[in-house]
Design an enzyme around this catalytic site. Structure first.
Site, PDB file in Angstrom:
ATOM      1  N   CYS A  17       6.142  -7.516  77.620  1.00 42.69           N
ATOM      2  CA  CYS A  17       6.629  -6.208  78.057  1.00 42.69           C
ATOM      3  C   CYS A  17       7.442  -6.373  79.331  1.00 42.69           C
ATOM      4  O   CYS A  17       6.942  -6.895  80.331  1.00 42.69           O
ATOM      5  CB  CYS A  17       5.420  -5.307  78.293  1.00 42.69           C
ATOM      6  SG  CYS A  17       5.731  -3.887  79.325  1.00 42.69           S
ATOM      7  N   CYS A  29       6.208  -4.767  82.547  1.00 41.84           N
ATOM      8  CA  CYS A  29       5.041  -5.481  83.087  1.00 41.84           C
ATOM      9  C   CYS A  29       5.485  -6.798  83.705  1.00 41.84           C
ATOM     10  O   CYS A  29       4.945  -7.251  84.709  1.00 41.84           O
ATOM     11  CB  CYS A  29       4.026  -5.769  81.994  1.00 41.84           C
ATOM     12  SG  CYS A  29       3.697  -4.380  80.913  1.00 41.84           S
TER      13      CYS A  29
END
Ligand SMILES: *[C@@H]1O[C@H](CO)[C@@H](O)[C@H](O)[C@H]1NC(C)=O
Ligand SMILES: *[C@@H]1O[C@H](CO)[C@@H](O)[C@H](O)[C@H]1NC(C)=O
Length: 449
Positions: free
Chosen positions: A375, A378
């Site tokens: 991600c 992230c």
């Protein structure tokens, strides 16, 4: 092994084990107590109690820090999110919109930052560059061939990187882009389950802190690794606090609603639901907070030098921001109950050097692991926070160099790049936000029962 470390963490381990045993005999009652049982009263790392930290952070530090982090200097972070994962190939690329990072159009970033990614001001930087080269090579003859100059630059870069805790993220790479951190807040992305677990497992395991062997190393294996584990665990906890506090609660075609999800918080931190792990994670979050707070109090002389600027090109704003920054650092310095790291970061020179090297290698690995996070959002916040923590440790390991820094003119011995400064303050901003959010969750949980 530094005596200070051994002693401190030996003691710490003992207190920890005792509190574990105690927790199992008498499970606390309410939902709030089940998460916060270990984070009230005195922390075992320092002479301060959690309530003092909470008050100091939530009312004095947090609001000013937020204001600073909204400024142009701190909101733009250059990062290369396209580096391949060095450990495995099967990254499931995350197609979720909530994971996407929106890079800045190049006209959004103030010129001063773009043209001066390492610099505080052009002038100061030219001076630093000149002097650094002069110092390393003797006076550099202007007539050096272009090729040689390039080599020298690379060499300088290499030298610098040996002091970097994180893999230098190659911000000169064409793939590196500025991101606006305010436009890309750290919040729930839906990135969890096996993929996310794999990352955290690698972080804990690659660095020899297997969950299962938790208790055996507590009993006296490698002391510095315990501290390292606690920092990583604190970081992990902090990130999870954010994801629980900015959870995607509702999504309609018109809008998205983000907010506190108590269930999510409890699943990560409730003493019973996590078999005792949760409260310890929160305790590690405070440990991390104190370490970063300490680093900030130590680095004040670097920012206080008249030559230092938060350079974006807007002179008035830059000066105001510097004043705010110094105000924050003075406030931090005045915190009466600082963690005493003397015994472990500045002990016997040889041991301290080895310790520094150990930590540095671990941090390089962790920042490389961040390239495997599927991600992107992230990944962005993971990289930023790892670099920020690495910078905090670099500061704590450089205490003497900072103390010996000349009051004006370039400092050869100790230096922070813009990237390091931005990551240091933003990373601390995250932990500070987490501490503030814990108060919110504490109140929310108290209302349940
Ligand atoms: C870093 O990662 C490599 C590759 O996984 C591993 O062999 C090495 O032991 C790690 N080093 C540290 C200090 O964790
Ligand atoms: C809160 O989180 C839990 C998972 O921990 C989830 O099942 C639940 O749907 C979430 N609540 C809301 C309102 O989104």
């Amino acid at each position: 092994m530094g005596r200070g470390w051994g002693f401190l963490f030996g003691l710490l381990g003992a207190v920890w084990l005792l509190s574990l045993g105690h927790g199992e005999e008498q499970p606390p009652e309410t939902a709030a107590q089940r998460c916060f049982c270990q984070v009230s009263g005195y922390l075992d790392d320092c002479t301060c109690d959690v309530e003092t930290i909470d008050r100091f952070n939530n009312y004095r530090l947090f609001p000013r820090l937020q204001k600073l982090l909204e400024s142009d200097y701190f909101r733009y972070y250059k990062v290369n999110l396209k580096r391949p994962c060095p450990f495995w190939n099967d990254i499931s690329q995350c197609g979720r919109r909530d994971c996407a990072v929106k890079p800045c159009q190049s006209d959004e970033v103030p010129d001063g930052i773009k043209s001066a990614s390492y610099k505080y001001s052009e002038e100061a930087n030219n001076l630093i560059e000149e002097c650094e080269q002069a110092e390393r090579l003797g006076a550099v003859d202007e007539s050096l061939s272009e090729e040689t100059q390039k080599a020298v630059l690379q060499w300088t870069k290499h030298d610098d990187s040996s002091d970097n805790f994180c893999e230098a993220d190659d911000i000169q790479s064409p793939e590196a882009e500025y991101v606006d951190l305010l436009l890309n807040p750290e919040r729930y992305t839906g990135y969890k389950g096996p993929d996310a677990w794999k990352i955290w497992n690698v972080i804990y395991e690659e660095n020899c802190f297997k969950y299962n062997t938790f208790y055996s190393w507590l009993e006296g294996l490698c002391v510095e690794k315990r501290a390292f584990y606690r920092l990583i665990s604190g970081l992990h906890a902090s990130i999870n606090v954010h994801l629980s506090a900015r959870y995607l609660l509702q999504e309609t075609w018109l809008e998205k609603k983000w907010g506190h999800n108590i269930t999510e918080f409890q699943q990560r931190f409730d003493g019973i639901l996590t078999e005792g792990e949760g409260p310890r994670r929160l305790k590690n979050l405070y440990f991390l907070y104190l370490i970063e707070l300490r680093a900030l109090s130590k680095v004040l002389p670097f920012f206080e030098r008249p030559d230092f600027q938060l350079f974006t090109g807007n002179k008035i704003q830059d000066e105001e921001n510097k004043m705010l920054l110094l105000e924050i650092l003075h406030e931090i310095k005045s915190f009466p109950l600082h963690f005493d790291e003397n015994s472990f970061f500045a002990g016997d020179k040889k041991e301290a050097h080895k310790l520094k090297e150990d930590f540095r290698l671990h941090f390089r690995n962790i920042s490389r692991i961040m390239d495997c996070v599927g991600c992107f959002k992230c990944r962005l916040w993971g990289k930023l926070q790892t670099q920020g923590l690495g910078t905090a440790l670099k500061i704590l390991f450089s205490e003497k160099l900072i103390a010996n820094m000349p009051e004006s003119g370039p400092s050869y011995e100790f230096h922070l790049t813009r990237q390091e400064i931005v990551s240091l303050f933003n990373a601390f901003g995250r932990i500070s936000t987490s501490v503030k959010e814990l108060e919110n969750f504490r109140n929310l949980l108290q209302n349940i029962h």
